[in-house]
Design a protein around this motif. Structure first.
Motif, PDB file in Angstrom:
ATOM      1  N   ASP A  20       0.854  -1.185   0.000  1.00 49.04           N
ATOM      2  CA  ASP A  20       0.000   0.000   0.000  1.00 49.04           C
ATOM      3  C   ASP A  20       0.893   1.239   0.000  1.00 49.04           C
ATOM      4  OD1 ASP A  20      -1.795   2.029   0.350  1.00 49.04           O
ATOM      5  OD2 ASP A  20      -2.871   1.085   2.028  1.00 49.04           O
ATOM      6  N   VAL A  23       0.974   3.694   2.986  1.00 47.33           N
ATOM      7  CA  VAL A  23       1.482   3.234   4.285  1.00 47.33           C
ATOM      8  C   VAL A  23       2.981   3.498   4.334  1.00 47.33           C
ATOM      9  CG1 VAL A  23       1.793   1.264   5.809  1.00 47.33           C
ATOM     10  CG2 VAL A  23      -0.325   1.501   4.493  1.00 47.33           C
ATOM     11  N   ALA A  68       2.153  10.336   2.946  1.00 48.30           N
ATOM     12  CA  ALA A  68       2.957   9.224   3.463  1.00 48.30           C
ATOM     13  C   ALA A  68       4.382   9.312   2.952  1.00 48.30           C
ATOM     14  CB  ALA A  68       2.322   7.887   3.056  1.00 48.30           C
TER      15      ALA A  68
END
Length: 610
Positions: A20, A23, A68
């Protein structure tokens, strides 16, 4: 696809990982904090979230990935030395002020690391520019590719080291410096950004002095052009241009099939109307055929939007129900689906004149179609147009369409595009059809941003349509040159000579003096020629012969004067690439963000040695 199997291997050069990207731990696992370049493409996920939350948030997945990545970059190495040569490109499906506020710092203290790329605006500009400039879409695709004659960027310092003495010269003095390249612009160093107007970018002032800190933009088939041999004298072109080839543009009738979702925002649709109306001659007409409701309480219908324009702007005038006038151009609306034959046929049968240009937008109002269905819709409309032309003896039509799949442009069969005086019938000339390859433009724009990040903001100028910013123009060659086969060096000498006699040119002469001879300013750039066969010759060698005849067009970058309509509205004349933005910072990022707030967003630079 241009990828050599001997040089590129899956598992060694191309590595696929499952995770992902929003993340932080997954980003660390793939070494995102050690990357030299990061490309964020979350378009499908953005669309899915947009539909799931009924349009509450745009570009949501891209936003999370960038935030992120921001943490991953600044939490891995406190010294931040890994950011010196980093570039991050975020590919969007639409504009986002939220993403423009995200900053990842400066690379080498001069350029923002993050560049937000909204290609949808570029695609829309290409489609509607092709109405007044047929063939321009094909030229732009060639120039944005990395094969053959295309855009290149190189630091002046590197050119000087390789024996190309361009430092200290005026741009006009370098016009014929290379044999196989055309200098089209200059990218300044960060410390020289106070020079606005025509000093930098494409088609810069001819008196602009090239500095060692600059980077040059040129069109060539390689990154290092070949020096032209000194002392070569090209044949002079002495004849004057015949007046028979000089004629004013005539009005055109344009049918626009389909509707863009972003046009539901009235201000964006108003800007689109202004741009397309200002690019065509007075007396032209635009007919919009789409499924947009005439009236809608929840989402304003087409008539509601136009009534709002008439209330806020005195230049919008109601002619009759469903018809308006703007800048002496007529705008009309017909509700219907262009992919339904009866709806399309009614538009032609209701008019006692021919519609010469048809713009096919693959998207529908309030309906989301997958790429394959959008292309099938475009192909269907083109065949309907062909049938209408065959059964009603309509004149030739110029179709401008867009394709989401590469194969669509090869499959398309549209209406005839030319009229034969010998046979008295319309004929097929497929090379004259304009297909805007959406996927091709997206791929080229992304790769270009990663390779030449400093170039992208100046590329955006070409389609900004702001006053005094550069733009591409396809000019009838016979309005500028005598008919015949001429060497390219002779063409350049003739176009930029002071009086058209073929003698040398003085770049300090007034622009009006030059425009009186050929219509070109001293700072205009002639990139190449589109011959009457439809083939482009971009940056020909100075000794190469080009055919100037009926149907041939010169590809020129020029800076038009401010449009009267915009000046009367009182809008400030500014360079859209020179706007500032601000953003928040993590600890350790403050100094870079403060420096960036004083610099220009998007002004990046290519890697050393590119």
């Amino acid at each position: 696809l241009g990828i050599s199997k001997r040089r590129t291997r899956i598992g060694r050069d191309i590595i696929c990982r499952i995770g992902d990207p929003s993340v932080v731990s997954d980003l660390h696992r793939v070494g995102a904090h050690r990357a030299k370049a990061v490309l964020v493409q979350m378009g499908e996920a953005d669309r899915e979230e947009f539909e799931a939350d009924a349009g509450a948030v745009r570009n949501a997945s891209t936003l999370r990935v960038l935030l992120a990545l921001r943490i991953a970059l600044f939490s891995s190495d406190p010294s931040q030395s890994h950011l010196d040569d980093l570039r991050v490109v975020a590919h969007l499906n639409g504009p986002s002020k939220a993403l423009e506020a995200i900053h990842l710092g400066l690379a080498e203290g001069t350029r923002p690391i993050l560049q937000v790329l909204d290609v949808t605006t570029f695609v829309n500009e290409m489609i509607f520019t092709s109405v007044s400039q047929p063939g321009l879409a094909l030229a732009m695709l060639e120039l944005m590719s990395f094969s053959g004659q295309s855009f290149r960027v190189r630091p002046v310092a590197e050119l000087m080291e390789l024996g190309h003495e361009v430092e200290g010269k005026m741009i006009s003095e370098v016009r014929m410096f290379w044999d196989d390249a055309v200098l089209i612009g200059v990218i300044p160093n960060r410390h020289d950004m106070q020079h606005r107007g025509d000093e930098n970018g494409m088609a810069a002032s001819p008196t602009r002095i090239i500095k060692k800190s600059d980077r040059l933009i040129f069109v060539c088939d390689k990154s290092l052009p070949t020096r032209a041999k000194a002392g070569i004298i090209y044949p002079q072109i002495w004849r004057n241009v015949s007046d028979e080839h000089v004629s004013g543009p005539r009005p055109i009738n344009v049918l626009v099939c389909g509707w863009r979702p972003e046009w539901d925002v009235p201000d964006r649709f108003r800007k689109r109307l202004h741009k397309i109306c200002s690019e065509v001659p007075e007396g032209s007409e635009f007919v919009f055929l789409n499924m947009k409701p005439e009236r809608d309480d929840e989402q304003r219908g087409f008539l509601d939007i136009m009534e709002e324009f008439c209330t806020k702007c005195s230049r919008f005038n109601v002619v009759r129900d469903g018809e308006w006038e703007y800048l002496n151009r007529k705008i009309s609306f017909k509700r219907g689906n262009a992919s339904e034959y009866n709806d399309l046929d009614k538009v032609f049968s209701d008019r006692n004149y021919d519609i010469e240009k048809i713009v096919i937008i693959s998207t529908l109002a309030h309906t989301n179609l997958p790429p394959k269905s959008r292309d099938a819709r475009v192909l269907t409309i083109m065949l309907y147009l062909r049938h209408i032309q065959m059964t009603t003896s309509k004149r030739p039509m110029h179709v401008i369409g867009e394709n989401a799949l590469d194969a669509t442009s090869y499959l398309a069969v549209g209406p005839a595009t030319a009229f034969s005086s010998d046979t008295g019938r319309t004929e097929d000339l497929p090379d004259l059809a304009d297909f805007v390859n959406v996927q091709g433009i997206h791929a080229r724009a992304v790769c270009q941003s990663l390779t030449y990040p400093r170039l992208q903001p100046w590329m955006q100028q070409l389609f900004s349509k702001e006053p005094r910013t550069p733009c591409f123009v396809l000019q009838d060659a016979l309005t500028l040159l005598p008919e015949g086969d001429h060497q390219w060096g002779s063409v350049l000498q003739y176009l930029f000579a002071e009086d058209g006699s073929g003698s040398g040119s003085d770049p300090t002469q007034p622009y009006k003096r030059r425009r009186a001879h050929t219509g070109l300013a001293a700072g205009d750039v002639v990139v190449g020629i589109r011959e009457n066969t439809g083939e482009f010759k971009l940056a020909p060698k100075l000794s190469e012969k080009v055919a100037v005849c009926t149907g041939a067009k010169l590809l020129i970058i020029m800076r038009p004067e401010a449009e009267e309509a915009e000046l009367q509205e009182g809008r400030p004349v500014e360079d859209p690439t020179l706007r500032k933005s601000a953003g928040s910072c993590l600890p350790g990022e403050q100094d870079m963000a403060e420096a960036m707030s004083r610099s220009l967003p998007g002004m990046t630079e290519e890697p050393r040695g590119t």
